[in-house]
Design a protein around this motif. Structure first.
Motif, PDB file in Angstrom:
ATOM      1  N   TYR A 132      -7.770   5.056  -4.577  1.00  0.00           N
ATOM      2  CA  TYR A 132      -7.953   6.726  -3.974  1.00  0.00           C
ATOM      3  C   TYR A 132      -6.588   7.151  -3.634  1.00  0.00           C
ATOM      4  CZ  TYR A 132      -9.655  10.782  -1.961  1.00  0.00           C
ATOM      5  OH  TYR A 132      -9.645  11.967  -1.429  1.00  0.00           O
ATOM      6  N   VAL A 133      -5.875   6.384  -2.670  1.00  0.00           N
ATOM      7  CA  VAL A 133      -4.619   6.920  -1.979  1.00  0.00           C
ATOM      8  C   VAL A 133      -3.624   6.954  -3.185  1.00  0.00           C
ATOM      9  CG1 VAL A 133      -5.301   6.007   0.334  1.00  0.00           C
ATOM     10  CG2 VAL A 133      -4.052   4.593  -1.187  1.00  0.00           C
ATOM     11  N   SER A 134      -3.677   6.228  -4.001  1.00  0.00           N
ATOM     12  CA  SER A 134      -2.583   6.334  -5.051  1.00  0.00           C
ATOM     13  C   SER A 134      -2.953   7.717  -5.942  1.00  0.00           C
ATOM     14  CB  SER A 134      -2.681   4.960  -6.221  1.00  0.00           C
ATOM     15  OG  SER A 134      -2.190   4.039  -5.272  1.00  0.00           O
ATOM     16  N   MET A 135      -4.210   7.603  -6.430  1.00  0.00           N
ATOM     17  CA  MET A 135      -4.422   8.684  -7.525  1.00  0.00           C
ATOM     18  C   MET A 135      -4.684  10.113  -7.066  1.00  0.00           C
ATOM     19  SD  MET A 135      -6.263   6.537 -10.731  1.00  0.00           S
ATOM     20  CE  MET A 135      -7.405   5.610  -9.503  1.00  0.00           C
ATOM     21  N   VAL A 136      -5.306  10.087  -5.773  1.00  0.00           N
ATOM     22  CA  VAL A 136      -5.582  11.350  -5.204  1.00  0.00           C
ATOM     23  C   VAL A 136      -4.935  11.696  -4.136  1.00  0.00           C
ATOM     24  CG1 VAL A 136      -7.605  12.527  -4.133  1.00  0.00           C
ATOM     25  CG2 VAL A 136      -8.246  10.930  -5.877  1.00  0.00           C
ATOM     26  N   SER A 137      -4.689  11.003  -2.946  1.00  0.00           N
ATOM     27  CA  SER A 137      -4.079  11.276  -1.926  1.00  0.00           C
ATOM     28  C   SER A 137      -2.488  11.658  -2.285  1.00  0.00           C
ATOM     29  CB  SER A 137      -4.102  10.263  -0.779  1.00  0.00           C
ATOM     30  OG  SER A 137      -5.367  10.163  -0.300  1.00  0.00           O
ATOM     31  N   MET A 138      -2.195  10.799  -3.271  1.00  0.00           N
ATOM     32  CA  MET A 138      -0.715  10.675  -3.709  1.00  0.00           C
ATOM     33  C   MET A 138      -0.311  11.550  -4.731  1.00  0.00           C
ATOM     34  SD  MET A 138       2.341  10.018  -2.803  1.00  0.00           S
ATOM     35  CE  MET A 138       2.181   8.932  -1.472  1.00  0.00           C
ATOM     36  N   PHE A 139      -1.243  11.928  -5.570  1.00  0.00           N
ATOM     37  CA  PHE A 139      -1.226  12.637  -6.887  1.00  0.00           C
ATOM     38  C   PHE A 139      -1.873  13.913  -6.929  1.00  0.00           C
ATOM     39  CE2 PHE A 139      -1.614  12.598 -11.543  1.00  0.00           C
ATOM     40  CZ  PHE A 139      -0.180  13.109 -11.901  1.00  0.00           C
ATOM     41  N   LEU A 140      -2.975  13.847  -7.286  1.00  0.00           N
ATOM     42  CA  LEU A 140      -3.829  15.198  -7.677  1.00  0.00           C
ATOM     43  C   LEU A 140      -4.061  16.092  -6.260  1.00  0.00           C
ATOM     44  CD1 LEU A 140      -6.731  13.303  -9.946  1.00  0.00           C
ATOM     45  CD2 LEU A 140      -4.641  14.637 -10.461  1.00  0.00           C
ATOM     46  N   GLY A 141      -4.216  15.406  -5.307  1.00  0.00           N
ATOM     47  CA  GLY A 141      -4.620  16.267  -4.005  1.00  0.00           C
ATOM     48  C   GLY A 141      -3.299  17.154  -3.811  1.00  0.00           C
ATOM     49  N   PHE A 142      -2.008  16.869  -4.327  1.00  0.00           N
ATOM     50  CA  PHE A 142      -0.843  17.692  -4.055  1.00  0.00           C
ATOM     51  C   PHE A 142      -0.658  18.738  -5.183  1.00  0.00           C
ATOM     52  CE2 PHE A 142       0.877  14.183  -1.548  1.00  0.00           C
ATOM     53  CZ  PHE A 142       1.537  14.718  -0.688  1.00  0.00           C
ATOM     54  N   PHE A 143      -1.402  18.384  -6.164  1.00  0.00           N
ATOM     55  CA  PHE A 143      -1.472  19.802  -7.149  1.00  0.00           C
ATOM     56  C   PHE A 143      -1.844  20.985  -6.452  1.00  0.00           C
ATOM     57  CE2 PHE A 143      -1.286  17.949 -11.894  1.00  0.00           C
ATOM     58  CZ  PHE A 143      -0.573  16.764 -11.216  1.00  0.00           C
ATOM     59  N   ALA A 144      -3.197  20.689  -6.012  1.00  0.00           N
ATOM     60  CA  ALA A 144      -3.736  21.992  -5.125  1.00  0.00           C
ATOM     61  C   ALA A 144      -3.109  22.328  -3.892  1.00  0.00           C
ATOM     62  CB  ALA A 144      -5.087  21.754  -4.715  1.00  0.00           C
ATOM     63  N   VAL A 192       0.775  -1.161  -0.029  1.00  0.00           N
ATOM     64  CA  VAL A 192       0.167   0.125   0.015  1.00  0.00           C
ATOM     65  C   VAL A 192       1.052   1.277  -0.105  1.00  0.00           C
ATOM     66  CG1 VAL A 192      -1.505   1.433   1.413  1.00  0.00           C
ATOM     67  CG2 VAL A 192      -1.973  -1.277   1.169  1.00  0.00           C
ATOM     68  N   ALA A 193       1.867   1.185   0.953  1.00  0.00           N
ATOM     69  CA  ALA A 193       2.686   2.415   0.907  1.00  0.00           C
ATOM     70  C   ALA A 193       3.512   2.711  -0.350  1.00  0.00           C
ATOM     71  CB  ALA A 193       3.816   2.216   2.119  1.00  0.00           C
ATOM     72  N   PHE A 194       4.298   1.661  -0.831  1.00  0.00           N
ATOM     73  CA  PHE A 194       4.954   1.923  -2.090  1.00  0.00           C
ATOM     74  C   PHE A 194       4.274   1.797  -3.331  1.00  0.00           C
ATOM     75  CE2 PHE A 194       8.373   0.240   0.965  1.00  0.00           C
ATOM     76  CZ  PHE A 194       9.226   1.545   0.905  1.00  0.00           C
ATOM     77  N   GLY A 195       3.420   0.983  -3.338  1.00  0.00           N
ATOM     78  CA  GLY A 195       2.232   0.747  -4.526  1.00  0.00           C
ATOM     79  C   GLY A 195       1.779   2.031  -4.839  1.00  0.00           C
ATOM     80  N   ARG A 196       1.233   3.007  -3.906  1.00  0.00           N
ATOM     81  CA  ARG A 196       0.703   4.266  -4.131  1.00  0.00           C
ATOM     82  C   ARG A 196       1.586   5.207  -4.818  1.00  0.00           C
ATOM     83  NH1 ARG A 196      -0.912   6.454   1.697  1.00  0.00           N
ATOM     84  NH2 ARG A 196      -1.204   8.355   0.871  1.00  0.00           N
ATOM     85  N   ALA A 197       2.859   5.157  -4.400  1.00  0.00           N
ATOM     86  CA  ALA A 197       3.778   5.973  -4.852  1.00  0.00           C
ATOM     87  C   ALA A 197       4.064   5.684  -6.320  1.00  0.00           C
ATOM     88  CB  ALA A 197       5.133   6.150  -3.849  1.00  0.00           C
ATOM     89  N   ALA A 198       4.265   4.249  -6.406  1.00  0.00           N
ATOM     90  CA  ALA A 198       4.538   3.941  -7.449  1.00  0.00           C
ATOM     91  C   ALA A 198       3.489   4.185  -8.710  1.00  0.00           C
ATOM     92  CB  ALA A 198       4.890   2.196  -7.729  1.00  0.00           C
ATOM     93  N   VAL A 199       2.313   3.965  -8.438  1.00  0.00           N
ATOM     94  CA  VAL A 199       1.238   4.206  -9.473  1.00  0.00           C
ATOM     95  C   VAL A 199       1.092   5.870  -9.663  1.00  0.00           C
ATOM     96  CG1 VAL A 199      -1.528   4.645  -9.719  1.00  0.00           C
ATOM     97  CG2 VAL A 199      -0.340   2.247  -8.652  1.00  0.00           C
ATOM     98  N   ALA A 200       1.244   6.624  -8.573  1.00  0.00           N
ATOM     99  CA  ALA A 200       1.195   8.039  -8.823  1.00  0.00           C
ATOM    100  C   ALA A 200       2.503   8.507  -9.422  1.00  0.00           C
ATOM    101  CB  ALA A 200       1.377   8.853  -7.428  1.00  0.00           C
ATOM    102  N   GLY A 201       3.732   7.785  -9.293  1.00  0.00           N
ATOM    103  CA  GLY A 201       4.996   8.228 -10.022  1.00  0.00           C
ATOM    104  C   GLY A 201       4.664   7.899 -11.484  1.00  0.00           C
ATOM    105  N   THR A 202       4.040   6.784 -11.923  1.00  0.00           N
ATOM    106  CA  THR A 202       3.763   6.584 -13.195  1.00  0.00           C
ATOM    107  C   THR A 202       2.789   7.818 -14.053  1.00  0.00           C
ATOM    108  OG1 THR A 202       3.753   4.207 -12.804  1.00  0.00           O
ATOM    109  CG2 THR A 202       2.631   4.776 -14.795  1.00  0.00           C
ATOM    110  N   LEU A 203       1.744   7.992 -13.345  1.00  0.00           N
ATOM    111  CA  LEU A 203       0.976   9.276 -13.700  1.00  0.00           C
ATOM    112  C   LEU A 203       1.980  10.351 -13.813  1.00  0.00           C
ATOM    113  CD1 LEU A 203      -2.260   8.780 -11.531  1.00  0.00           C
ATOM    114  CD2 LEU A 203      -2.005   8.127 -13.896  1.00  0.00           C
ATOM    115  N   ALA A 204       2.561  10.743 -13.022  1.00  0.00           N
ATOM    116  CA  ALA A 204       3.610  11.700 -12.922  1.00  0.00           C
ATOM    117  C   ALA A 204       4.397  11.922 -14.099  1.00  0.00           C
ATOM    118  CB  ALA A 204       4.407  11.891 -11.627  1.00  0.00           C
ATOM    119  N   LEU A 205       4.991  10.857 -14.716  1.00  0.00           N
ATOM    120  CA  LEU A 205       5.621  10.641 -15.743  1.00  0.00           C
ATOM    121  C   LEU A 205       4.871  11.201 -17.013  1.00  0.00           C
ATOM    122  CD1 LEU A 205       7.618   7.334 -15.427  1.00  0.00           C
ATOM    123  CD2 LEU A 205       8.581   9.570 -15.682  1.00  0.00           C
ATOM    124  N   GLY A 206       3.713  10.580 -16.879  1.00  0.00           N
ATOM    125  CA  GLY A 206       2.801  11.143 -18.056  1.00  0.00           C
ATOM    126  C   GLY A 206       2.538  12.672 -18.212  1.00  0.00           C
TER     127      GLY A 206
END
Length: 317
Positions: free
Chosen positions: A228-240, A46-60
Protein backbone atom coordinates in the motif's frame (compact mmCIF):
# COMPACT_ATOMS: atom_id res chain seq x y z
CA UNK A 1 7.39 29.86 -12.60
CA UNK A 2 4.80 32.02 -14.26
CA UNK A 3 4.07 35.55 -13.15
CA UNK A 4 0.42 35.54 -14.15
CA UNK A 5 -1.90 35.05 -11.17
CA UNK A 6 -5.42 33.87 -10.64
CA UNK A 7 -7.62 34.98 -7.78
CA UNK A 8 -9.44 32.07 -6.22
CA UNK A 9 -12.95 32.91 -5.12
CA UNK A 10 -13.42 32.84 -1.38
CA UNK A 11 -16.78 31.09 -1.45
CA UNK A 12 -15.93 28.08 -3.58
CA UNK A 13 -14.87 24.56 -2.72
CA UNK A 14 -12.67 24.05 -5.75
CA UNK A 15 -11.55 21.05 -7.75
CA UNK A 16 -8.11 21.62 -6.23
CA UNK A 17 -9.59 21.11 -2.78
CA UNK A 18 -11.34 17.89 -3.83
CA UNK A 19 -8.17 16.50 -5.40
CA UNK A 20 -6.19 17.46 -2.30
CA UNK A 21 -8.75 15.75 -0.08
CA UNK A 22 -8.46 12.58 -2.16
CA UNK A 23 -4.68 12.70 -1.74
CA UNK A 24 -4.95 13.16 2.02
CA UNK A 25 -7.37 10.24 2.26
CA UNK A 26 -4.77 8.09 0.50
CA UNK A 27 -1.96 9.38 2.74
CA UNK A 28 -3.94 8.97 5.97
CA UNK A 29 -3.16 5.25 6.01
CA UNK A 30 0.58 5.80 5.63
CA UNK A 31 1.61 5.96 9.29
CA UNK A 32 -0.52 3.05 10.56
CA UNK A 33 0.52 0.81 7.67
CA UNK A 34 4.16 1.86 7.92
CA UNK A 35 3.98 0.91 11.59
CA UNK A 36 2.66 -2.53 10.60
CA UNK A 37 5.32 -2.95 7.92
CA UNK A 38 8.35 -1.99 10.05
CA UNK A 39 7.20 -4.34 12.81
CA UNK A 40 8.48 -7.20 10.61
CA UNK A 41 10.49 -5.59 7.81
CA UNK A 42 13.74 -3.63 7.90
CA UNK A 43 12.74 0.09 8.11
CA UNK A 44 15.43 0.93 5.53
CA UNK A 45 13.85 -1.57 3.16
CA UNK A 46 10.37 -0.12 3.79
CA UNK A 47 11.61 3.43 3.16
CA UNK A 48 13.69 2.84 0.04
CA UNK A 49 11.70 -0.14 -1.23
CA UNK A 50 8.46 1.80 -1.45
CA UNK A 51 10.27 4.47 -3.48
CA UNK A 52 11.89 1.86 -5.75
CA UNK A 53 8.56 0.12 -6.43
CA UNK A 54 6.86 3.44 -7.11
CA UNK A 55 9.80 4.53 -9.28
CA UNK A 56 9.39 1.43 -11.42
CA UNK A 57 5.70 2.20 -11.84
CA UNK A 58 6.61 5.79 -12.68
CA UNK A 59 8.89 4.61 -15.48
CA UNK A 60 5.96 2.71 -16.96
CA UNK A 61 3.65 5.70 -16.68
CA UNK A 62 6.11 8.02 -18.41
CA UNK A 63 6.72 5.48 -21.16
CA UNK A 64 2.98 5.12 -21.83
CA UNK A 65 2.15 8.85 -21.72
CA UNK A 66 5.32 10.01 -23.48
CA UNK A 67 8.60 11.34 -22.18
CA UNK A 68 8.87 15.07 -21.70
CA UNK A 69 12.16 16.92 -22.08
CA UNK A 70 13.20 18.61 -18.82
CA UNK A 71 15.41 21.65 -18.44
CA UNK A 72 18.17 21.96 -15.85
CA UNK A 73 16.10 24.09 -13.48
CA UNK A 74 13.28 21.52 -13.46
CA UNK A 75 15.71 18.69 -12.71
CA UNK A 76 17.12 20.63 -9.74
CA UNK A 77 13.64 21.22 -8.40
CA UNK A 78 12.73 17.56 -8.90
CA UNK A 79 15.75 16.62 -6.79
CA UNK A 80 14.31 18.77 -3.99
CA UNK A 81 10.96 17.02 -4.38
CA UNK A 82 12.75 13.68 -4.19
CA UNK A 83 14.68 14.74 -1.12
CA UNK A 84 11.45 15.67 0.63
CA UNK A 85 8.79 13.11 -0.29
CA UNK A 86 10.66 10.23 -1.92
CA UNK A 87 13.55 9.86 0.55
CA UNK A 88 13.22 12.14 3.58
CA UNK A 89 9.68 11.57 4.82
CA UNK A 90 9.54 7.79 4.19
CA UNK A 91 12.97 7.19 5.73
CA UNK A 92 12.57 9.27 8.88
CA UNK A 93 9.02 8.11 9.59
CA UNK A 94 9.99 4.46 9.04
CA UNK A 95 12.88 4.76 11.50
CA UNK A 96 10.75 6.66 14.03
CA UNK A 97 7.88 4.18 13.89
CA UNK A 98 10.12 1.29 14.87
CA UNK A 99 10.08 2.72 18.40
CA UNK A 100 7.00 4.94 18.42
CA UNK A 101 3.30 4.44 17.79
CA UNK A 102 1.32 5.76 14.84
CA UNK A 103 -0.72 7.97 17.18
CA UNK A 104 2.44 9.58 18.56
CA UNK A 105 3.56 10.19 14.99
CA UNK A 106 0.23 11.88 14.32
CA UNK A 107 1.05 14.47 17.00
CA UNK A 108 4.17 15.58 15.20
CA UNK A 109 2.89 15.48 11.63
CA UNK A 110 0.02 17.71 12.71
CA UNK A 111 2.40 20.61 12.01
CA UNK A 112 2.88 19.49 8.39
CA UNK A 113 0.22 21.86 6.97
CA UNK A 114 1.95 24.80 8.66
CA UNK A 115 5.33 23.66 7.35
CA UNK A 116 3.87 23.31 3.86
CA UNK A 117 2.41 26.84 4.03
CA UNK A 118 5.76 28.32 5.11
CA UNK A 119 7.57 26.54 2.26
CA UNK A 120 4.82 27.73 -0.12
CA UNK A 121 5.71 31.31 0.77
CA UNK A 122 9.46 30.67 0.42
CA UNK A 123 9.46 28.42 -2.67
CA UNK A 124 6.11 28.72 -4.47
CA UNK A 125 5.64 32.48 -4.44
CA UNK A 126 2.26 32.40 -2.71
CA UNK A 127 0.77 35.10 -0.47
CA UNK A 128 -1.80 33.67 1.96
CA UNK A 129 -4.07 36.18 3.70
CA UNK A 130 -4.36 36.88 7.41
CA UNK A 131 -7.69 35.04 7.52
CA UNK A 132 -5.94 32.03 6.02
CA UNK A 133 -3.22 32.03 8.68
CA UNK A 134 -5.80 32.43 11.48
CA UNK A 135 -7.89 29.52 10.15
CA UNK A 136 -4.78 27.41 9.66
CA UNK A 137 -3.52 28.21 13.16
CA UNK A 138 -6.89 27.36 14.68
CA UNK A 139 -6.93 24.05 12.84
CA UNK A 140 -3.39 23.25 13.97
CA UNK A 141 -4.29 24.04 17.57
CA UNK A 142 -7.42 21.87 17.33
CA UNK A 143 -5.42 18.95 15.97
CA UNK A 144 -2.76 19.25 18.69
CA UNK A 145 -5.39 19.44 21.45
CA UNK A 146 -7.18 16.48 19.93
CA UNK A 147 -4.21 14.15 19.67
CA UNK A 148 -2.91 15.19 23.08
CA UNK A 149 -6.26 14.53 24.75
CA UNK A 150 -6.70 11.31 22.78
CA UNK A 151 -3.47 9.93 24.20
CA UNK A 152 -1.11 10.74 21.36
CA UNK A 153 1.33 12.50 23.69
CA UNK A 154 3.36 10.01 25.69
CA UNK A 155 5.61 12.51 27.42
CA UNK A 156 9.27 13.25 26.92
CA UNK A 157 11.22 14.28 23.84
CA UNK A 158 12.98 11.39 22.17
CA UNK A 159 15.13 10.69 19.11
CA UNK A 160 11.97 9.52 17.35
CA UNK A 161 10.52 13.02 17.76
CA UNK A 162 13.57 14.52 16.07
CA UNK A 163 13.19 12.06 13.22
CA UNK A 164 9.51 12.92 12.83
CA UNK A 165 10.23 16.66 12.91
CA UNK A 166 12.90 16.21 10.23
CA UNK A 167 10.35 14.25 8.19
CA UNK A 168 7.84 17.10 8.52
CA UNK A 169 10.29 19.80 7.44
CA UNK A 170 11.48 17.82 4.41
CA UNK A 171 7.97 16.73 3.46
CA UNK A 172 6.72 20.32 3.58
CA UNK A 173 9.54 21.28 1.22
CA UNK A 174 8.69 18.41 -1.12
CA UNK A 175 5.00 19.30 -1.11
CA UNK A 176 5.58 23.00 -1.81
CA UNK A 177 8.25 22.45 -4.47
CA UNK A 178 6.26 19.68 -6.13
CA UNK A 179 3.01 21.62 -6.02
CA UNK A 180 4.66 24.62 -7.68
CA UNK A 181 6.43 22.47 -10.27
CA UNK A 182 3.16 20.67 -11.05
CA UNK A 183 1.86 23.93 -12.54
CA UNK A 184 4.25 23.31 -15.42
CA UNK A 185 4.65 19.51 -15.53
CA UNK A 186 1.29 18.40 -14.16
CA UNK A 187 0.71 16.50 -10.93
CA UNK A 188 1.27 12.98 -12.25
CA UNK A 189 4.46 13.79 -14.14
CA UNK A 190 5.90 15.72 -11.20
CA UNK A 191 5.81 12.77 -8.82
CA UNK A 192 6.80 10.33 -11.58
CA UNK A 193 9.88 12.32 -12.54
CA UNK A 194 10.80 12.82 -8.87
CA UNK A 195 10.63 9.05 -8.36
CA UNK A 196 12.62 8.36 -11.52
CA UNK A 197 15.45 10.81 -10.75
CA UNK A 198 15.66 9.22 -7.28
CA UNK A 199 16.00 5.65 -8.61
CA UNK A 200 19.84 5.73 -8.73
CA UNK A 201 19.70 6.03 -4.92
CA UNK A 202 16.54 4.14 -3.99
CA UNK A 203 17.06 1.05 -6.15
CA UNK A 204 20.53 -0.02 -4.90
CA UNK A 205 19.57 0.94 -1.33
CA UNK A 206 16.54 -1.35 -1.61
CA UNK A 207 18.65 -4.27 -2.83
CA UNK A 208 21.10 -3.89 0.05
CA UNK A 209 18.34 -3.52 2.65
CA UNK A 210 16.53 -6.58 1.27
CA UNK A 211 19.47 -8.98 1.60
CA UNK A 212 18.76 -10.09 5.22
CA UNK A 213 15.00 -10.48 4.63
CA UNK A 214 13.49 -13.95 4.42
CA UNK A 215 10.22 -13.37 2.49
CA UNK A 216 8.47 -16.42 3.90
CA UNK A 217 9.10 -15.27 7.47
CA UNK A 218 7.15 -12.06 6.93
CA UNK A 219 3.35 -12.09 7.36
CA UNK A 220 1.00 -11.17 4.56
CA UNK A 221 -0.20 -8.21 6.62
CA UNK A 222 3.29 -6.71 6.59
CA UNK A 223 3.68 -7.31 2.85
CA UNK A 224 0.23 -5.85 2.16
CA UNK A 225 1.12 -2.77 4.22
CA UNK A 226 4.35 -2.41 2.26
CA UNK A 227 2.40 -2.77 -0.99
CA UNK A 228 0.00 0.00 0.00
CA UNK A 229 2.65 2.54 1.00
CA UNK A 230 4.53 1.72 -2.22
CA UNK A 231 1.70 1.90 -4.75
CA UNK A 232 -0.73 4.32 -3.09
CA UNK A 233 1.10 6.47 -0.53
CA UNK A 234 4.19 6.88 -2.72
CA UNK A 235 2.61 6.81 -6.18
CA UNK A 236 -1.12 7.07 -6.90
CA UNK A 237 -1.92 9.37 -3.98
CA UNK A 238 0.48 11.99 -5.34
CA UNK A 239 -1.35 12.11 -8.67
CA UNK A 240 -4.32 13.71 -6.92
CA UNK A 241 -2.27 15.56 -4.30
CA UNK A 242 0.08 17.48 -6.59
CA UNK A 243 -2.72 18.20 -9.05
CA UNK A 244 -4.72 19.66 -6.17
CA UNK A 245 -1.80 21.77 -4.91
CA UNK A 246 -1.16 23.11 -8.41
CA UNK A 247 -4.77 24.04 -9.07
CA UNK A 248 -5.82 25.36 -5.68
CA UNK A 249 -2.56 26.74 -4.28
CA UNK A 250 0.07 24.99 -2.18
CA UNK A 251 -0.61 26.87 1.05
CA UNK A 252 -4.39 26.78 0.74
CA UNK A 253 -4.98 23.19 -0.38
CA UNK A 254 -2.13 22.06 1.86
CA UNK A 255 -4.34 22.82 4.87
CA UNK A 256 -6.51 19.81 3.97
CA UNK A 257 -3.71 17.88 5.71
CA UNK A 258 -5.16 19.08 9.02
CA UNK A 259 -7.62 16.22 8.65
CA UNK A 260 -4.86 13.65 8.16
CA UNK A 261 -3.95 13.08 11.84
CA UNK A 262 -7.63 12.64 12.69
CA UNK A 263 -8.08 10.17 9.84
CA UNK A 264 -4.82 8.47 10.75
CA UNK A 265 -5.93 7.88 14.32
CA UNK A 266 -9.20 6.52 13.01
CA UNK A 267 -7.33 4.00 10.87
CA UNK A 268 -5.07 3.23 13.82
CA UNK A 269 -8.15 2.35 15.84
CA UNK A 270 -9.28 -0.09 13.17
CA UNK A 271 -5.90 -1.59 12.34
CA UNK A 272 -3.93 -1.28 15.58
CA UNK A 273 -6.72 -1.60 18.15
CA UNK A 274 -6.63 1.94 19.58
CA UNK A 275 -9.88 3.18 21.13
CA UNK A 276 -11.57 6.23 19.57
CA UNK A 277 -14.53 7.74 21.44
CA UNK A 278 -17.23 10.36 20.99
CA UNK A 279 -14.77 13.18 21.74
CA UNK A 280 -12.73 12.08 18.73
CA UNK A 281 -15.70 12.45 16.41
CA UNK A 282 -16.49 15.91 17.79
CA UNK A 283 -12.91 17.12 17.35
CA UNK A 284 -12.82 15.68 13.85
CA UNK A 285 -15.79 17.89 12.93
CA UNK A 286 -13.99 20.92 14.41
CA UNK A 287 -10.81 20.20 12.45
CA UNK A 288 -12.72 19.72 9.21
CA UNK A 289 -14.51 23.04 9.85
CA UNK A 290 -11.13 24.78 10.07
CA UNK A 291 -10.16 23.14 6.79
CA UNK A 292 -13.30 24.53 5.14
CA UNK A 293 -12.51 28.02 6.47
CA UNK A 294 -9.06 27.93 4.90
CA UNK A 295 -10.67 26.97 1.59
CA UNK A 296 -13.04 29.95 1.78
CA UNK A 297 -10.25 32.46 2.30
CA UNK A 298 -9.03 34.47 -0.68
CA UNK A 299 -5.57 33.61 -1.94
CA UNK A 300 -3.34 34.67 -4.83
CA UNK A 301 -2.01 31.65 -6.70
CA UNK A 302 0.10 31.44 -9.86
CA UNK A 303 -1.64 30.04 -12.93
CA UNK A 304 -1.95 26.31 -13.46
CA UNK A 305 -1.16 23.98 -16.29
CA UNK A 306 -3.59 21.04 -16.45
CA UNK A 307 -2.18 17.55 -17.05
CA UNK A 308 -2.28 16.56 -20.72
CA UNK A 309 -0.72 13.52 -22.35
CA UNK A 310 2.01 14.26 -24.87
CA UNK A 311 1.30 13.98 -28.62
CA UNK A 312 3.11 10.62 -28.67
CA UNK A 313 0.32 8.99 -26.65
CA UNK A 314 -2.04 8.80 -29.61
CA UNK A 315 0.69 7.20 -31.69
CA UNK A 316 1.28 4.49 -29.06
CA UNK A 317 -2.34 3.49 -29.01
Amino acid sequence: MRDKSNVIGKNRITGGFLLGALGVLAFSLSLPLTRLAVAELNPWFVAFGRAAVAGTLALGYLWITGWQRLNRAQVKRLLLVGLGVVVGFPLFTSLALTVQTASHGAVVIAVLPAATAVWAVLRAGERPTRRFWLSSGAGLLAVLVFVATAGGLSGGFEVADLLLLAAVVLCGLGYAEGGALARDLGGARTICWALVVSLPLTLPATVLAALPIVPGAVSWQAWASFGYVSMVSMFLGFFAWYAGLARGGVARVGQVQLAQPVLGLGWAALLLGEEIGVFTAGMAVLVLLCVVLTQRSRAITPSVRVDRPSPQVAQRF
